[in-house]
Design an enzyme around this catalytic site. Structure first.
Site, mmCIF file in Angstrom:
data_model
loop_
_atom_site.group_PDB
_atom_site.id
_atom_site.type_symbol
_atom_site.label_atom_id
_atom_site.label_comp_id
_atom_site.label_asym_id
_atom_site.label_seq_id
_atom_site.Cartn_x
_atom_site.Cartn_y
_atom_site.Cartn_z
ATOM 1 N N GLY A 156 45.806 35.905 37.976
ATOM 2 C CA GLY A 156 44.400 35.712 37.630
ATOM 3 C C GLY A 156 43.745 37.076 37.585
ATOM 4 C CB ILE A 158 42.590 38.843 42.442
ATOM 5 C CG1 ILE A 158 41.169 38.308 42.671
ATOM 6 C CG2 ILE A 158 43.015 39.747 43.607
ATOM 7 C CD1 ILE A 158 40.996 37.385 43.866
ATOM 8 N NE ARG A 178 48.099 27.336 36.270
ATOM 9 C CZ ARG A 178 46.853 26.952 36.264
ATOM 10 N NH1 ARG A 178 46.554 25.704 36.448
ATOM 11 N NH2 ARG A 178 45.851 27.810 36.087
ATOM 12 N NE ARG A 238 42.248 29.649 50.223
ATOM 13 C CZ ARG A 238 41.473 30.694 49.899
ATOM 14 N NH1 ARG A 238 41.943 31.927 50.010
ATOM 15 N NH2 ARG A 238 40.238 30.503 49.466
ATOM 16 C CD GLU A 267 43.678 31.551 57.089
ATOM 17 O OE1 GLU A 267 42.456 31.497 56.883
ATOM 18 O OE2 GLU A 267 44.473 32.086 56.320
ATOM 19 C CG HIS A 286 41.335 34.341 54.824
ATOM 20 N ND1 HIS A 286 41.658 33.019 54.652
ATOM 21 C CD2 HIS A 286 40.936 34.795 53.603
ATOM 22 C CE1 HIS A 286 41.454 32.678 53.391
ATOM 23 N NE2 HIS A 286 41.013 33.734 52.724
ATOM 24 C CB ILE A 287 39.290 40.584 56.034
ATOM 25 C CG1 ILE A 287 40.596 41.400 56.163
ATOM 26 C CG2 ILE A 287 38.870 40.044 57.384
ATOM 27 C CD1 ILE A 287 40.442 42.699 56.955
ATOM 28 N N GLY A 288 40.228 39.339 52.703
ATOM 29 C CA GLY A 288 40.434 39.852 51.347
ATOM 30 C C GLY A 288 39.168 40.355 50.662
HETATM 31 C C1 DGY Z 1 38.391 33.561 48.640
HETATM 32 O O1 DGY Z 1 37.290 33.896 48.187
HETATM 33 O O2 DGY Z 1 38.972 32.541 48.280
HETATM 34 C C2 DGY Z 1 38.967 34.469 49.651
HETATM 35 O O3 DGY Z 1 40.125 33.954 50.202
HETATM 36 C C3 DGY Z 1 37.947 34.773 50.721
HETATM 37 O O4 DGY Z 1 38.224 36.018 51.296
#
Ligand code: DGY
Length: 320
Positions: A156, A158, A178, A238, A267, A286-288
């Site tokens: 995607g 990202i 996909r 995830r 989590e 989980h701090i992306g």
């Molecule tokens: C999201 O936006 O889905 C991310 O996982 C949050 O950090």
């Protein structure tokens, strides 16, 4: 009576101030702990809008008892915490926060890759624990990043942003998705590969796919077996995409060399979690998308989407 909006986590006052001018707004009073399920259910019963976190389950039970609910603005790009089908049936619009977090999440993903490959966390611990006695030739020797092969699972926006960073490191970039992305192939210079091909050829396997029925449990023993023994596995998507028991086994048996994990099957994890006991694992909570600028932009987008729906307009980023 003014429409009622419930926000499931304590957000800065100035973020919600515009909403307060026109609506009745209530907020869960804690920043670090999720709203209890029964509180969420009872607030949803009278809410016209909810501003939710990815840790809140927005399911059939909640939606069918929320007669006034028009919009759920989820503070995340992912929306696997929401039952879209039930939302559709109940006429509730779901919005997420794409785009505003793309570059920030790509930065973090690349940082996690680099930290794992170059053993940054171990090295930090080593020096702070007073273990540094002399320079030595192979002290905390890690793995090169430049000129290696990166395999991105889930291409995607990202994924594309990570690929662009990798190109700056002269990496060869494969992707599996996909659907093919001819534009990204052209503009970023990435190559499509079958899943097996990507696993076999990549020095770094980076997961950036959404959690869906198709991707849940996508990484099992078999997939780790197919990877290089020197490979580093990064999950910034995830947790449930990966079978953690299989990952732990692969790391312990030396089937892969390391892992960088921003997400976990369940989590939060506690410090006894088996993957956290391994030196070759870099773990972060989980701090992306968590830079101040981006988290504020995500909050502002949620507020904007709520305004739009409650005023009868199209929200900027509805989940289709
Ligand atoms: C999201 O936006 O889905 C991310 O996982 C949050 O950090």
């Amino acid at each position: 009576m003014k429409p009622y909006i419930y926000i499931t986590r304590k957000l800065p006052e100035y973020v919600i101030a515009p909403l307060q001018k026109e609506f009745e707004v209530e907020m869960w009073n804690q920043e670090d702990a999720p709203v209890p399920r029964d509180t969420l259910l009872s607030k949803a019963e009278k809410a016209s809008a909810l501003l939710t976190m990815l840790s809140d389950k927005v399911d059939q039970e909640l939606l069918q008892n929320a007669a006034s609910l028009k919009v759920v603005a989820n503070l995340a790009v992912g929306y696997d915490n929401i039952d879209l089908e039930a939302a559709r049936k109940n006429g509730v619009t779901i919005t997420n926060t794409p785009d505003v977090l793309t570059e920030t999440t790509a930065d973090l993903t690349f940082a996690l890759l680099m930290a794992t490959a170059r053993r940054i966390v171990e090295a930090d611990r080593y020096i702070k624990e007073g273990k540094w006695k002399s320079w030595s030739p192979l002290l905390l020797a890690g793995m090169d990043i430049h000129h290696k092969t990166l395999g991105i699972v889930g291409m995607g926006s990202i994924g594309e942003a990570v690929a662009r960073r990798a190109k700056g490191f002269n990496m060869d970039v494969l992707y599996h998705n996909r659907s093919r992305k001819p534009e990204a192939e052209q503009s970023v210079g990435v190559r499509y590969a079958s899943f097996d091909e990507l696993l076999a050829q990549s020095d770094f396997v980076v997961v950036l796919a959404p959690l869906t029925k198709e991707t849940e449990g996508m990484f099992q023993e078999d997939q780790f077996n197919k990877m290089k023994e020197s490979a580093i596995f990064i999950n910034a998507a995830r947790g449930p995409i990966v079978n953690e028991t299989a990952l732990e086994k692969a790391l312990k048996m030396g089937e892969i060399a390391g892992a960088g994990l921003d997400v976990f099957e369940t989590e939060p994890v506690n410090k006894e979690h088996p993957l956290l006991q391994l030196n070759q694992v870099v773990a972060i909570p989980h701090i992306g998308s968590s830079s101040k600028e981006t988290r504020h932009a995500m909050m502002a987008l949620c507020v904007e989407n709520i305004f739009s729906v409650l005023k009868g307009d199209q929200p900027k980023t509805a989940v289709k």
